[in-house]
Design a protein around this motif. Structure first.
Motif, PDB file in Angstrom:
ATOM      1  N   ILE A   9      31.721   9.740  -9.277  1.00 35.06           N
ATOM      2  CA  ILE A   9      30.504   9.208  -9.894  1.00 35.06           C
ATOM      3  C   ILE A   9      30.222   7.843  -9.289  1.00 35.06           C
ATOM      4  N   GLY A  11      27.078   4.678  -8.393  1.00 30.28           N
ATOM      5  CA  GLY A  11      25.862   4.086  -8.948  1.00 30.28           C
ATOM      6  C   GLY A  11      25.998   2.589  -9.037  1.00 30.28           C
ATOM      7  N   LYS A  17      28.777   3.700 -16.233  1.00 25.51           N
ATOM      8  CA  LYS A  17      29.514   4.839 -15.672  1.00 25.51           C
ATOM      9  C   LYS A  17      30.835   5.059 -16.408  1.00 25.51           C
ATOM     10  N   ASP A 139      25.395  10.741  -8.391  1.00 25.65           N
ATOM     11  CA  ASP A 139      24.924   9.348  -8.362  1.00 25.65           C
ATOM     12  C   ASP A 139      24.045   9.112  -9.581  1.00 25.65           C
ATOM     13  N   ILE A 140      24.327   8.062 -10.334  1.00 27.01           N
ATOM     14  CA  ILE A 140      23.545   7.785 -11.541  1.00 27.01           C
ATOM     15  C   ILE A 140      22.862   6.427 -11.460  1.00 27.01           C
ATOM     16  N   ARG A 150      17.918   3.840 -21.232  1.00 25.42           N
ATOM     17  CA  ARG A 150      19.354   3.976 -21.480  1.00 25.42           C
ATOM     18  C   ARG A 150      19.826   2.969 -22.529  1.00 25.42           C
TER      19      ARG A 150
END
Length: 210
Positions: A9, A11, A17, A139-140, A150
């Protein structure tokens, strides 16, 4: 479900994350220190080998351990741990045997049946190709609008000691500053700092948040 041995992950910093990974694992009924282990910081090849040996049947979360991607020995250990073969056997052959924290020798070979989740701020293009090819990669990275959304989603659960009104005030101030000036540092860490400032009770915390 045991289908894929590795997840990467990536980002930008401050998008949550680590929070996302740990909360997801807990929601699945997995317990930290029993079903998964979370490691953050520098990792050498030898340290990585020992860590995987000691947690050979668990989910190992390597958080910001980007040094492993720059070490050829560490990458080779990870390649063995994440291979697509039915048996994933890892070796560390050295003239000086490795030992654990109690001074007990570590075997030169062992079978790894666990899984690894990497959390990193580095761009996907800079990840080692061998690790990328053996992993699901997500990928965030978020734009400013997504980041504000968010914050709204996580506002209730984040910083439970801070009144909701202070968190809402912090979010409103950050939105206003971004609309006026642009280029404001919009992420979950800056939101937490802004919320803490608003919780201090100043008549107008705008300048301090800015």
């Amino acid at each position: 479900r045991g289908i894929q041995p590795s997840l990467v992950i990536t980002g930008m910093a401050g998008v949550g994350k680590t929070h996302l990974v740990k909360e997801t694992l807990k929601q699945m009924g997995l317990r930290e220190s029993y079903d998964f282990e979370h490691f953050k910081g520098k990792a050498t090849a030898a340290g990585l080998f020992i860590t995987l040996y000691q947690n050979s049947d668990k989910i190992v979360v390597l958080d910001d351990c980007d040094s492993v991607f720059k070490d050829d020995d560490a990458v080779n250990i990870l390649k063995a741990a994440l291979d697509s073969y039915d048996t994933r056997r890892i070796s560390y052959i050295s003239t000086k045997p490795l030992k654990d924290e109690f001074g007990e020798p570590i075997p030169a070979h062992f079978e790894f049946t666990g899984k690894i989740i990497f959390i990193s701020n580095i761009h996907q293009s800079k990840l080692d190709e061998a690790i990328r090819s053996r992993s699901f990669v997500a990928d965030i990275t978020m734009n400013t609008g997504q980041m504000f959304t968010r914050m709204e989603q996580l506002m209730q659960s984040m910083e439970p000691r801070i009144p909701l009104a202070a968190k809402q005030q912090a979010l409103d101030i950050m939105k206003d500053l971004d609309a006026k000036f642009g280029g404001v540092d919009i992420n979950l860490r800056s939101f937490i700092k802004a919320a803490r400032i608003c919780a201090m009770g100043f008549e107008d915390p705008t300048m301090m948040v800015a």
